[in-house]
Write a protein that holds these residues in place. Structure first.
Motif, PDB file in Angstrom:
ATOM      1  N   ILE A 419      -0.827  -1.675  22.666  1.00 34.56           N
ATOM      2  CA  ILE A 419      -1.780  -2.803  22.698  1.00 34.56           C
ATOM      3  C   ILE A 419      -1.039  -4.133  22.890  1.00 34.56           C
ATOM      4  CG2 ILE A 419      -3.415  -4.145  21.313  1.00 34.56           C
ATOM      5  CD1 ILE A 419      -4.590  -1.612  20.271  1.00 34.56           C
ATOM      6  N   ARG A 420       0.024  -4.323  22.136  1.00 34.61           N
ATOM      7  CA  ARG A 420       0.764  -5.587  22.242  1.00 34.61           C
ATOM      8  C   ARG A 420       1.353  -5.748  23.645  1.00 34.61           C
ATOM      9  NH1 ARG A 420       3.611  -6.880  16.458  1.00 34.61           N
ATOM     10  NH2 ARG A 420       4.615  -8.460  17.706  1.00 34.61           N
ATOM     11  N   THR A 421       1.886  -4.637  24.189  1.00 31.59           N
ATOM     12  CA  THR A 421       2.498  -4.686  25.527  1.00 31.59           C
ATOM     13  C   THR A 421       1.447  -5.094  26.563  1.00 31.59           C
ATOM     14  OG1 THR A 421       3.876  -2.873  24.798  1.00 31.59           O
ATOM     15  CG2 THR A 421       3.898  -3.335  27.150  1.00 31.59           C
ATOM     16  N   LEU A 453     -12.013  -4.309  19.095  1.00 23.13           N
ATOM     17  CA  LEU A 453     -11.549  -3.014  18.561  1.00 23.13           C
ATOM     18  C   LEU A 453     -10.712  -3.250  17.287  1.00 23.13           C
ATOM     19  CD1 LEU A 453     -11.105   0.118  19.127  1.00 23.13           C
ATOM     20  CD2 LEU A 453      -8.946  -0.574  20.174  1.00 23.13           C
ATOM     21  N   LEU A 454      -9.774  -4.193  17.384  1.00 18.95           N
ATOM     22  CA  LEU A 454      -8.886  -4.443  16.238  1.00 18.95           C
ATOM     23  C   LEU A 454      -9.641  -5.099  15.076  1.00 18.95           C
ATOM     24  CD1 LEU A 454      -5.789  -5.562  18.307  1.00 18.95           C
ATOM     25  CD2 LEU A 454      -5.935  -3.522  16.875  1.00 18.95           C
ATOM     26  N   ASP A 455     -10.661  -5.888  15.393  1.00 14.33           N
ATOM     27  CA  ASP A 455     -11.449  -6.537  14.335  1.00 14.33           C
ATOM     28  C   ASP A 455     -12.337  -5.548  13.585  1.00 14.33           C
ATOM     29  OD1 ASP A 455     -10.527  -9.098  14.591  1.00 14.33           O
ATOM     30  OD2 ASP A 455     -12.097  -9.769  15.962  1.00 14.33           O
ATOM     31  N   ALA A 464       2.180  -4.299  11.523  1.00 18.25           N
ATOM     32  CA  ALA A 464       1.997  -4.141  12.972  1.00 18.25           C
ATOM     33  C   ALA A 464       0.530  -4.333  13.355  1.00 18.25           C
ATOM     34  CB  ALA A 464       2.473  -2.751  13.410  1.00 18.25           C
ATOM     35  N   TYR A 465      -0.364  -3.820  12.517  1.00 19.24           N
ATOM     36  CA  TYR A 465      -1.796  -3.983  12.785  1.00 19.24           C
ATOM     37  C   TYR A 465      -2.195  -5.464  12.682  1.00 19.24           C
ATOM     38  CZ  TYR A 465      -6.690  -4.495  11.666  1.00 19.24           C
ATOM     39  OH  TYR A 465      -7.983  -4.957  11.637  1.00 19.24           O
ATOM     40  N   VAL A 466      -1.752  -6.119  11.619  1.00 19.46           N
ATOM     41  CA  VAL A 466      -2.142  -7.532  11.417  1.00 19.46           C
ATOM     42  C   VAL A 466      -1.648  -8.372  12.605  1.00 19.46           C
ATOM     43  CG1 VAL A 466      -1.862  -9.572   9.938  1.00 19.46           C
ATOM     44  CG2 VAL A 466      -2.121  -7.323   8.898  1.00 19.46           C
ATOM     45  N   GLU A 467      -0.409  -8.105  13.039  1.00 13.74           N
ATOM     46  CA  GLU A 467       0.134  -8.910  14.144  1.00 13.74           C
ATOM     47  C   GLU A 467      -0.586  -8.629  15.452  1.00 13.74           C
ATOM     48  OE1 GLU A 467       4.578  -9.801  12.390  1.00 13.74           O
ATOM     49  OE2 GLU A 467       4.406  -8.532  14.176  1.00 13.74           O
ATOM     50  N   ALA A 472      -4.228 -10.446  19.716  1.00 13.19           N
ATOM     51  CA  ALA A 472      -5.446 -10.266  20.517  1.00 13.19           C
ATOM     52  C   ALA A 472      -6.355 -11.491  20.359  1.00 13.19           C
ATOM     53  CB  ALA A 472      -6.180  -8.993  20.080  1.00 13.19           C
ATOM     54  N   THR A 473      -6.461 -12.003  19.131  1.00 10.92           N
ATOM     55  CA  THR A 473      -7.301 -13.184  18.884  1.00 10.92           C
ATOM     56  C   THR A 473      -6.744 -14.404  19.635  1.00 10.92           C
ATOM     57  OG1 THR A 473      -7.816 -12.327  16.704  1.00 10.92           O
ATOM     58  CG2 THR A 473      -8.277 -14.656  17.055  1.00 10.92           C
TER      59      THR A 473
END
Ligand SMILES: Cc1cc2nc3c(=O)[nH]c(=O)nc-3n(C[C@H](O)[C@H](O)[C@H](O)COP(=O)(O)OP(=O)(O)OC[C@H]3O[C@@H](n4cnc5c(N)ncnc54)[C@H](O)[C@@H]3O)c2cc1C
Length: 485
Positions: A419-421, A453-455, A464-467, A472-473
């Motif tokens: 996701i980050r990539t 999705l992440l929210d 890793a999830y929080v970042e 994404a935000t």
């Protein structure tokens, strides 16, 4: 009952530490850092801190003017005036914490020149000013009996309650909860939302994303600064910065043919503000067809270069480049966020008792483009203001805020990899130096769905999830502004 603090400070960079140093000694403070205390953008600052110290040749109005010109006059004049006027006293305070600024032979402070400044006004500790400031401020805060400092403690959620906040903090894989009357977000920048950045690994915009989720006003997130001269090494995402002061000391900027070219784009040549130099590089790239660019300081005395830039010199040597003899390959790179959580002159956000200081805040001092070495100054001046404001309000606080419950953290599913990539690749294509509205329009939908999705999906709450949720935000908020340009 959660442990209770008067003030929760999130961040151990220059702004978080300076806030802690100015809070009343009878005030109970909790200061968090999601990594080691020294891993921050503050520690990476090389060039220095700008301030009007030479009262013979320099004036406050010159510094104000340079700041407004660099910012394209989209700065808030009252914030710029406060920055420049209160700057020298706050910088002088650093002497009392033993911050060691370079001096001239007669003992006076050595002031150097950087792009966009009409006078030499940058105080510096060789070429590693930020590390020196953080080291000395950290030592001073660690002596304060009223401040509890916790490293590797990740703020993952914040809830407003009458008279304060409850915070959900991840530490050693477990959730801890605290309640505080005031919260100061000092969480730094957003560089990690781009593929290439000078920012440290902590720069994922957590504070901005949390404030946005709470409904705070966020302003000008697309005011992102791209530094023109990061070391061109595409193998690493954290790009090593070749400080502005290398050009300040006379380095030439060359195109792929080895020619100086800034005269084609701006009369201030290599010392034009950063956005102008970065955009000139992109235009020159389109003109020559080569993406090779160099900084050349080989015409200066090698002993001077080694002494003035010991950290940059050593770092480049490890890459096989001797800057006293070789040209340095450079290319623009994400560097700084001018926008952020909107605050007033006392660093108050739109949410009562929530303050934001340093790079995560939008004070309006930088306008659309920050003048070199003004951000450490902003971190000092506005943190001091925040602390003063909290100090004045504290005596009126009698009852403690009520603890707020947080969801039970029992999800086991880790966030999917990649996701980050994906977010970084989208941002690099949509908003690198010159925003691409067409590409941004085509990609914002994908970023929005990643954000949703992440929210909403019950992933396991890890750093890793929080970042990833923060990135994404931030990406979504930047693109939303870009497509309206
Ligand atoms: C390479 C480089 C060179 C620079 N050179 C200069 C210069 O010469 N002069 C200048 O004025 N400016 C310079 N800057 C900019 C300046 O250093 C920064 O803007 C400024 O130091 C930011 O300070 P800060 O305290 O706001 O954030 P930071 O120093 O980045 O600190 C952020 C803190 O927040 C913590 N944090 C973040 N999220 C969480 C969370 N969820 N939970 C808990 N803790 C969290 C981090 O762990 C960290 O401690 C430079 C920046 C870079 C990257």
């Amino acid at each position: 009952m959660y442990p209770r603090y008067d003030v929760l400070i999130v961040g151990s960079g220059a702004s978080g530490l300076f806030t802690a140093l100015h809070l009343r000694p009878d005030c109970r403070v909790l200061l968090l850092s999601k990594q080691d205390f020294t891993l921050s953008n503050s520690s990476l600052a090389q060039g220095g801190v700008a301030s009007v110290f030479d009262e013979v040749h320099d004036k406050e109005e010159f510094h104000v003017n340079d700041t407004m010109i660099a910012g394209g006059f989209r700065n808030r004049p009252a914030a710029v005036n406060q920055l420049v006027h209160k700057g020298p006293d706050n910088v002088r305070e650093l002497f009392s914490y033993d911050v060691d600024f370079d001096r001239n032979e007669d003992g006076s402070i050595h002031l150097t020149l950087e792009g966009g400044h009409c006078r030499p006004r940058i105080l510096h500790h060789r070429d590693s000013t930020g590390a020196e400031i953080v080291k000395k401020l950290l030592a001073a805060v660690q002596k304060l009996p009223n401040v509890t400092m916790v490293p590797f403690a990740h703020l993952c959620d914040l809830k407003q309650t009458a008279g304060g906040f409850s915070a959900d903090i991840l530490k050693d894989g477990a959730h801890r909860y605290v309640t505080a009357r005031y919260c100061v977000l000092a969480t730094g920048g957003i560089g990690r939302v781009y593929e290439y950045t000078t920012n440290s690994a902590i720069a994922t915009g957590d504070g901005i994303a949390l404030a946005y989720r709470m409904g705070a006003t966020i302003r000008h997130l697309h005011y992102v600064q791209f530094h023109p001269t990061a070391f061109a090494n595409k193998d690493t995402r954290e790009c090593f910065l070749i400080s502005e002061s290398v050009r300040g000391e006379g380095a030439y900027l060359l195109n792929g043919n080895g020619e100086r070219f800034m005269h084609k784009y701006d009369d201030r040549l290599e010392l034009a503000p950063r956005d102008v130099v970065s955009q000139s590089i992109m235009r020159e790239e389109a003109f020559t067809g080569s993406h090779n660019f160099y900084l050349d300081i080989t015409h200066k005395d090698p002993d001077f270069v080694r002494q003035r830039f010991p950290m940059i010199y050593q770092n480049l040597l490890t890459q096989g480049i001797d800057m006293t003899r070789d040209r340095i390959p450079v290319y623009p790179c994400q560097h700084y966020l001018m926008g952020g959580i909107d605050v007033d002159l006392k660093a108050r956000t739109s949410i009562d008792r929530l303050y934001a200081v340093g790079e995560c805040s939008h004070t309006g001092v930088h306008g659309a483009n920050r003048l070199a070495s003004n951000s450490l100054l902003e971190a000092l001046v506005f943190s001091h203001e925040a602390a003063d404001d909290i100090n004045a309000r504290l005596p009126a606080d009698t009852a403690w805020p009520e603890d707020q419950p947080f969801p039970v953290h029992d999800a086991k599913e880790e966030i999917p990899t990649g996701i980050r990539t994906e977010i970084r690749a989208i941002m690099q294509q949509s908003d690198f130096v010159i925003p691409r509205v067409d590409i941004a329009k085509g990609s914002i939908g994908r970023v929005q769905s990643l954000k949703e999705l992440l929210d909403t999906h019950p992933y396991k709450v890890t750093p890793a999830y929080v970042e990833a949720r923060s990135l994404a935000t931030i990406a979504y908020l930047i693109l939303k502004e870009v497509i309206q340009m």
